[in-house]
Structure formats: C-alpha cells, structure tokens
Design an enzyme around this catalytic site. Structure first.
Site, PDB file in Angstrom:
ATOM      1  N   ASP A   8      12.690 -22.827  21.057  1.00 37.41           N
ATOM      2  CA  ASP A   8      12.379 -24.127  20.463  1.00 37.41           C
ATOM      3  C   ASP A   8      11.150 -23.965  19.580  1.00 37.41           C
ATOM      4  O   ASP A   8      10.100 -23.490  20.046  1.00 37.41           O
ATOM      5  CB  ASP A   8      12.097 -25.162  21.552  1.00 37.41           C
ATOM      6  CG  ASP A   8      13.359 -25.581  22.297  1.00 37.41           C
ATOM      7  OD1 ASP A   8      14.425 -25.001  22.022  1.00 37.41           O
ATOM      8  OD2 ASP A   8      13.271 -26.482  23.156  1.00 37.41           O
ATOM      9  N   ASP A 129      23.077 -35.376  22.890  1.00 36.93           N
ATOM     10  CA  ASP A 129      21.920 -35.492  23.773  1.00 36.93           C
ATOM     11  C   ASP A 129      21.983 -36.862  24.433  1.00 36.93           C
ATOM     12  O   ASP A 129      22.033 -37.883  23.738  1.00 36.93           O
ATOM     13  CB  ASP A 129      20.621 -35.363  22.977  1.00 36.93           C
ATOM     14  CG  ASP A 129      20.581 -34.081  22.146  1.00 36.93           C
ATOM     15  OD1 ASP A 129      21.167 -33.079  22.602  1.00 36.93           O
ATOM     16  OD2 ASP A 129      19.980 -34.086  21.065  1.00 36.93           O
TER      17      ASP A 129
END
Length: 239
Positions: A8, A129
């Site tokens: 990330d 998500d």
C-alpha cells in the site's frame, strides 16, 4: 488459491492503514520496489499494489513508486486506487501492469468497467470494498446503499477478470477475514473472488482456501508484522 502480498503506497512509502483511516497509517518502509523484490524472491506469483493517495484524489499519485516496482519485478502486479478513466487504465497497462482494479468507478460509472473489460480482456478487475455488506467508495470515505453482492452480480456478464472483495472493518485490524461474507459473495457469482482484509495468520489463509469458493487472498500487515511467513504460506497453499 493464490496469495497476493500487498504493498500500500502513501507519499511514496510502503504503509498499512487501520480500517482505511489515512491518519492511522503505519510506515513499513521507504523503498516499495525493494519490498516487491523481496516478495518475489520469497516465491510469490503476484503482487497487489494500492495507490492510497490516488484512491482519495481520484487520480494516480504514487506513479513513480509503482513504475519503480514494475521495473524491479518479473511477476505480474495488479494496482488499484485512483484509476477512474480509460486513459489511465490504458496507460497503466501499457506501463506493464498485468491488471488494473476499478473500485469507485464500478459504482459511479459501471459502463466504463464494461468498456475496459472488453478493450483489455483478462486485465480488468473490480474492487468491492464493503462495510457491513454495503459498498464504500472514494478511498472508503463515502458509504453507499449499494449491496456488495448486488454490485458483484451486475458485472457477471462483463468479462471482468476478478473481484477483489475487502471487508473494511477487518482491514489492517489483524482480526481475521470475514470468511462467511466472502464465501457468500464468491458463491453468488462465477467471477473469481479474491479476499482482502483481516488475514492475520496461516490458519486464516487455509480457512479461506478450504471454502473451495475463494480464488485468492491478499495479505499486508500480517506479512510486515511477521504474523504470517510468506514462504511458509506459499508452500502451504501449494500442498
């Protein structure tokens, strides 16, 4: 089942967030390309990349870091975060990404997902998500009334390569994945589903695999914290 180690990216660094909160970022390194190379050396088949700044900004922000990673590794990489138009999709695929992940745009402009999947067969994935089953967008900052399973089903005939399903409340929390919700989603569609969020141990990975429905799993914090040994995990998944 394929294990996707995660990198990330925030401000060019390798970080992990807790439940998607940018303020709750833990920095794990300032050389993402070296981290990707280490994952490759351990034997991973894929690398999963997220441009966190890009997810919030709606455009690529950590492009230099992503390009450095692509220059260092030979295994395929997939990227999500800030990819919201055809020009950006085409550019990233030309630069060597194996697959782009479309999240926010899958809710706001599903026609773009279909167009991209037709233009680049096998190279477009949808990122879903969800928090308590409802889809969140724009770096998880915006909650919608769209149910994750409904969104997944809407792309059943679109030709997308995979669905990356993230349970936001489990992400980075080391609390174990939401196996029940992920398994239910995977069984609701014929598209391969990759689980993300909460994988904290080898037992979690094997539990996902043993559902028989889940095609892959993404792990980040557990690898950085040492709770999950990548080489051991890869070996276990191959047996």
């Amino acid at each position: 089942m394929i294990l996707y180690p995660a990198i990330d990216l925030k401000d060019g660094q390798c970080v992990r967030l807790l439940r998607g909160e940018m303020e709750a970022a833990t920095v794990f390194g300032d050389d993402p390309a070296a981290q990707a190379a280490a994952f490759e050396a351990a034997g991973c088949e894929w690398v999963h990349l997220v441009d966190l700044n890009g997810a919030f900004a709606g455009r690529p922000v950590n492009a230099a870091a992503v390009e450095a990673i692509l220059a260092r590794i030979a295994v395929p990489a997939q990227l999500g975060g800030g990819i919201r138009d055809m020009a950006t999709i085409a550019l990233w695929l030309e630069k060597g990404l194996a697959r782009v992940i479309l999240g926010t745009v899958a809710v706001e402009n599903p026609g773009l997902v279909r167009e991209a999947a037709r233009a680049f067969p096998g190279r477009v994935a949808v990122g879903i998500d969800a928090r308590k089953g409802r889809v969140a967008t724009k770096g998880w900052a915006t909650e919608t009334d769209v149910m994750a399973t409904d969104l997944a089903r809407s792309f059943e005939d679109a030709g997308v390569a995979a669905i990356i399903y993230t349970d936001i409340d489990r992400d980075g929390a080391m609390a174990g994945p939401n196996i029940e919700a992920t398994d239910a989603l995977a069984r609701a569609v014929s598209i391969p589903v990759i689980a993300s969020g909460g994988v904290s141990s080898l037992a979690d990975l094997l539990a996902l695999r043993d559902t028989g429905s889940i095609a892959g799993a993404i792990s980040g914090r557990a690898l950085y914290d040492g709770a999950l040994d990548l080489t051991q995990a890869l070996q276990a998944l191959r047996t």
